[in-house]
Write a protein that holds these residues in place. Sequence first.
Motif, PDB file in Angstrom:
ATOM      1  N   ARG A  78      -0.654   4.556 -21.597  1.00 13.01           N
ATOM      2  CA  ARG A  78      -1.338   4.279 -20.330  1.00 13.01           C
ATOM      3  C   ARG A  78      -0.348   4.185 -19.174  1.00 13.01           C
ATOM      4  N   ILE A  79       0.803   3.569 -19.426  1.00 11.40           N
ATOM      5  CA  ILE A  79       1.833   3.512 -18.384  1.00 11.40           C
ATOM      6  C   ILE A  79       2.345   4.914 -18.087  1.00 11.40           C
ATOM      7  N   ALA A  80       2.566   5.709 -19.126  1.00  3.44           N
ATOM      8  CA  ALA A  80       3.019   7.091 -18.927  1.00  3.44           C
ATOM      9  C   ALA A  80       1.980   7.887 -18.142  1.00  3.44           C
ATOM     10  N   ALA A  81       0.708   7.702 -18.456  1.00  2.00           N
ATOM     11  CA  ALA A  81      -0.350   8.414 -17.729  1.00  2.00           C
ATOM     12  C   ALA A  81      -0.334   8.036 -16.253  1.00  2.00           C
ATOM     13  N   TYR A  82      -0.101   6.764 -15.967  1.00  2.00           N
ATOM     14  CA  TYR A  82      -0.007   6.316 -14.576  1.00  2.00           C
ATOM     15  C   TYR A  82       1.194   6.966 -13.884  1.00  2.00           C
ATOM     16  N   LEU A  83       2.339   6.947 -14.543  1.00  2.00           N
ATOM     17  CA  LEU A  83       3.548   7.501 -13.937  1.00  2.00           C
ATOM     18  C   LEU A  83       3.479   9.017 -13.758  1.00  2.00           C
ATOM     19  N   LEU A  84       2.802   9.685 -14.667  1.00  2.00           N
ATOM     20  CA  LEU A  84       2.768  11.154 -14.647  1.00  2.00           C
ATOM     21  C   LEU A  84       1.538  11.732 -13.946  1.00  2.00           C
ATOM     22  N   ARG A  85       0.667  10.874 -13.432  1.00  2.00           N
ATOM     23  CA  ARG A  85      -0.553  11.392 -12.810  1.00  2.00           C
ATOM     24  C   ARG A  85      -0.222  12.241 -11.582  1.00  2.00           C
ATOM     25  N   GLU A  86      -1.164  13.085 -11.235  1.00  2.00           N
ATOM     26  CA  GLU A  86      -0.997  13.984 -10.083  1.00  2.00           C
ATOM     27  C   GLU A  86      -0.821  13.169  -8.800  1.00  2.00           C
ATOM     28  N   ARG A  87       0.208  13.503  -8.036  1.00  2.00           N
ATOM     29  CA  ARG A  87       0.490  12.841  -6.758  1.00  2.00           C
ATOM     30  C   ARG A  87       1.016  13.868  -5.768  1.00  2.00           C
ATOM     31  N   ASP A  88       0.791  13.602  -4.492  1.00  2.00           N
ATOM     32  CA  ASP A  88       1.422  14.387  -3.438  1.00  2.00           C
ATOM     33  C   ASP A  88       2.726  13.669  -3.096  1.00  2.00           C
TER      34      ASP A  88
END
Length: 191
Positions: A78-88
Amino acid sequence: MSTPERLIEATRDLLWERGYVGTSPKAIQRRAGAGQGSMYHHFAGKPDLALAAIRRTADEMRATAEAVLGGDGSAYERIAAYLLRERDVLRGCPVGRLTMDPDIITDDALRAPVDETLDWLRGRLALIVEEGLARGEFSAYLVPAEIAAAIVATVQGGYVLARASGSPAAFDTAVRGLLALLAFATISVSV
Protein backbone atom coordinates in the motif's frame (compact mmCIF):
# COMPACT_ATOMS: atom_id res chain seq x y z
CA MET A 1 -20.73 24.22 -13.18
CA SER A 2 -22.19 26.89 -10.90
CA THR A 3 -20.52 30.28 -10.49
CA PRO A 4 -19.17 29.52 -6.99
CA GLU A 5 -17.71 26.24 -8.31
CA ARG A 6 -16.08 27.99 -11.26
CA LEU A 7 -14.61 30.59 -8.89
CA ILE A 8 -13.22 27.93 -6.54
CA GLU A 9 -11.74 25.88 -9.39
CA ALA A 10 -10.19 28.96 -10.99
CA THR A 11 -8.66 29.95 -7.66
CA ARG A 12 -7.29 26.44 -7.11
CA ASP A 13 -5.57 26.50 -10.49
CA LEU A 14 -4.19 30.00 -10.01
CA LEU A 15 -2.89 29.28 -6.50
CA TRP A 16 -1.05 26.25 -7.86
CA GLU A 17 0.35 28.17 -10.84
CA ARG A 18 1.04 31.61 -9.36
CA GLY A 19 0.77 31.51 -5.57
CA TYR A 20 -1.40 33.71 -3.40
CA VAL A 21 0.01 37.11 -4.38
CA GLY A 22 -0.11 36.24 -8.09
CA THR A 23 -3.75 35.20 -7.79
CA SER A 24 -5.54 38.49 -8.19
CA PRO A 25 -9.33 38.81 -7.98
CA LYS A 26 -9.30 40.00 -11.60
CA ALA A 27 -7.37 36.87 -12.72
CA ILE A 28 -9.81 34.66 -10.78
CA GLN A 29 -12.80 36.35 -12.39
CA ARG A 30 -11.27 36.11 -15.85
CA ARG A 31 -10.40 32.41 -15.45
CA ALA A 32 -13.84 31.62 -13.96
CA GLY A 33 -15.75 33.66 -16.52
CA ALA A 34 -17.44 35.51 -13.66
CA GLY A 35 -17.89 39.16 -12.89
CA GLN A 36 -16.75 41.06 -9.83
CA GLY A 37 -20.31 41.21 -8.50
CA SER A 38 -20.66 37.43 -8.73
CA MET A 39 -17.39 36.86 -6.92
CA TYR A 40 -18.26 39.16 -4.05
CA HIS A 41 -21.83 37.88 -3.91
CA HIS A 42 -20.58 34.35 -3.16
CA PHE A 43 -17.36 35.10 -1.24
CA ALA A 44 -16.40 37.85 1.22
CA GLY A 45 -13.15 38.47 -0.67
CA LYS A 46 -9.99 36.87 -1.95
CA PRO A 47 -9.01 35.33 1.43
CA ASP A 48 -12.43 33.67 1.76
CA LEU A 49 -12.29 32.32 -1.79
CA ALA A 50 -8.67 31.18 -1.34
CA LEU A 51 -9.65 29.31 1.83
CA ALA A 52 -12.46 27.50 -0.03
CA ALA A 53 -10.01 26.61 -2.81
CA ILE A 54 -7.33 25.39 -0.39
CA ARG A 55 -9.87 23.28 1.49
CA ARG A 56 -11.05 21.74 -1.79
CA THR A 57 -7.48 20.97 -2.82
CA ALA A 58 -6.72 19.46 0.59
CA ASP A 59 -9.88 17.31 0.50
CA GLU A 60 -9.01 16.09 -2.99
CA MET A 61 -5.46 15.20 -1.94
CA ARG A 62 -6.77 13.23 1.05
CA ALA A 63 -9.28 11.36 -1.11
CA THR A 64 -6.65 10.50 -3.72
CA ALA A 65 -4.21 9.28 -1.07
CA GLU A 66 -6.87 7.29 0.78
CA ALA A 67 -7.98 5.57 -2.42
CA VAL A 68 -4.51 4.04 -2.63
CA LEU A 69 -3.63 3.71 1.06
CA GLY A 70 -6.98 2.13 1.92
CA GLY A 71 -6.63 -0.54 -0.75
CA ASP A 72 -5.79 -4.19 -0.42
CA GLY A 73 -2.34 -5.60 0.16
CA SER A 74 0.41 -5.63 2.72
CA ALA A 75 1.56 -2.44 4.41
CA TYR A 76 4.57 -2.31 2.09
CA GLU A 77 2.37 -2.80 -1.00
CA ARG A 78 0.00 0.00 0.00
CA ILE A 79 2.87 2.38 0.74
CA ALA A 80 4.50 1.43 -2.57
CA ALA A 81 1.20 2.04 -4.39
CA TYR A 82 1.01 5.49 -2.81
CA LEU A 83 4.60 6.33 -3.73
CA LEU A 84 4.30 4.99 -7.28
CA ARG A 85 0.87 6.40 -8.13
CA GLU A 86 0.47 8.63 -11.16
CA ARG A 87 1.50 12.24 -10.44
CA ASP A 88 2.29 15.36 -12.40
CA VAL A 89 5.70 15.52 -10.75
CA LEU A 90 6.95 18.62 -12.55
CA ARG A 91 3.87 20.58 -11.55
CA GLY A 92 4.46 19.72 -7.90
CA CYS A 93 2.09 18.93 -5.06
CA PRO A 94 -0.83 21.36 -4.92
CA VAL A 95 -0.81 21.25 -1.11
CA GLY A 96 2.94 21.04 -0.62
CA ARG A 97 3.50 24.05 -2.84
CA LEU A 98 1.31 26.13 -0.56
CA THR A 99 3.86 25.63 2.23
CA MET A 100 6.31 27.69 0.17
CA ASP A 101 3.91 30.62 -0.11
CA PRO A 102 4.67 33.14 2.66
CA ASP A 103 1.22 34.75 2.38
CA ILE A 104 -0.46 31.42 3.10
CA ILE A 105 1.95 30.23 5.80
CA THR A 106 1.67 33.49 7.75
CA ASP A 107 -2.14 33.41 7.68
CA ASP A 108 -3.45 30.98 10.31
CA ALA A 109 -6.76 30.38 8.53
CA LEU A 110 -5.18 29.71 5.12
CA ARG A 111 -2.41 27.57 6.61
CA ALA A 112 -4.77 25.40 8.70
CA PRO A 113 -6.03 23.11 5.88
CA VAL A 114 -2.44 22.64 4.67
CA ASP A 115 -1.24 21.65 8.16
CA GLU A 116 -4.26 19.42 8.72
CA THR A 117 -3.75 17.59 5.43
CA LEU A 118 -0.06 16.95 5.95
CA ASP A 119 -0.75 15.86 9.55
CA TRP A 120 -3.50 13.54 8.29
CA LEU A 121 -1.17 12.04 5.69
CA ARG A 122 1.60 11.39 8.20
CA GLY A 123 -0.93 9.89 10.61
CA ARG A 124 -2.47 7.66 7.95
CA LEU A 125 0.93 6.40 6.84
CA ALA A 126 1.96 5.79 10.47
CA LEU A 127 -1.16 3.64 10.95
CA ILE A 128 -0.22 1.54 7.94
CA VAL A 129 3.30 1.05 9.29
CA GLU A 130 1.77 0.09 12.67
CA GLU A 131 -0.42 -2.47 10.89
CA GLY A 132 2.67 -3.86 9.16
CA LEU A 133 4.47 -4.12 12.49
CA ALA A 134 1.51 -5.85 14.13
CA ARG A 135 1.36 -8.39 11.30
CA GLY A 136 5.10 -9.01 11.41
CA GLU A 137 5.61 -7.52 7.95
CA PHE A 138 8.22 -4.99 9.10
CA SER A 139 11.21 -5.24 11.35
CA ALA A 140 10.40 -4.15 14.90
CA TYR A 141 12.99 -1.35 14.82
CA LEU A 142 10.78 0.83 12.61
CA VAL A 143 9.10 3.77 14.36
CA PRO A 144 5.78 4.41 12.56
CA ALA A 145 5.74 8.20 12.98
CA GLU A 146 9.34 8.48 11.77
CA ILE A 147 8.73 6.28 8.72
CA ALA A 148 5.58 8.24 7.90
CA ALA A 149 7.49 11.52 8.13
CA ALA A 150 10.24 10.09 5.88
CA ILE A 151 7.65 9.04 3.29
CA VAL A 152 6.03 12.48 3.20
CA ALA A 153 9.44 14.18 3.14
CA THR A 154 10.56 11.95 0.27
CA VAL A 155 7.49 12.79 -1.80
CA GLN A 156 7.61 16.52 -1.10
CA GLY A 157 11.38 16.70 -1.51
CA GLY A 158 11.13 14.63 -4.67
CA TYR A 159 8.78 17.23 -6.14
CA VAL A 160 11.27 19.99 -5.32
CA LEU A 161 14.22 18.11 -6.83
CA ALA A 162 12.24 17.23 -9.97
CA ARG A 163 11.08 20.81 -10.48
CA ALA A 164 14.60 22.15 -9.91
CA SER A 165 16.09 19.78 -12.49
CA GLY A 166 13.16 19.95 -14.91
CA SER A 167 12.95 16.17 -14.90
CA PRO A 168 10.82 13.64 -13.01
CA ALA A 169 13.92 11.42 -12.68
CA ALA A 170 14.89 12.98 -9.33
CA PHE A 171 11.45 12.19 -7.90
CA ASP A 172 11.56 8.64 -9.23
CA THR A 173 15.04 8.07 -7.81
CA ALA A 174 13.99 9.27 -4.35
CA VAL A 175 10.92 7.01 -4.38
CA ARG A 176 12.90 3.98 -5.52
CA GLY A 177 15.49 4.61 -2.81
CA LEU A 178 12.86 4.82 -0.10
CA LEU A 179 11.12 1.68 -1.37
CA ALA A 180 14.45 -0.17 -1.30
CA LEU A 181 14.96 0.82 2.33
CA LEU A 182 11.42 -0.27 3.23
CA ALA A 183 11.88 -3.54 1.34
CA PHE A 184 15.01 -4.17 3.38
CA ALA A 185 12.94 -3.64 6.55
CA THR A 186 10.51 -6.32 5.31
CA ILE A 187 13.30 -8.74 4.32
CA SER A 188 14.92 -8.36 7.73
CA VAL A 189 11.79 -9.80 9.33
CA SER A 190 12.16 -13.16 7.59
CA VAL A 191 15.96 -13.42 7.98
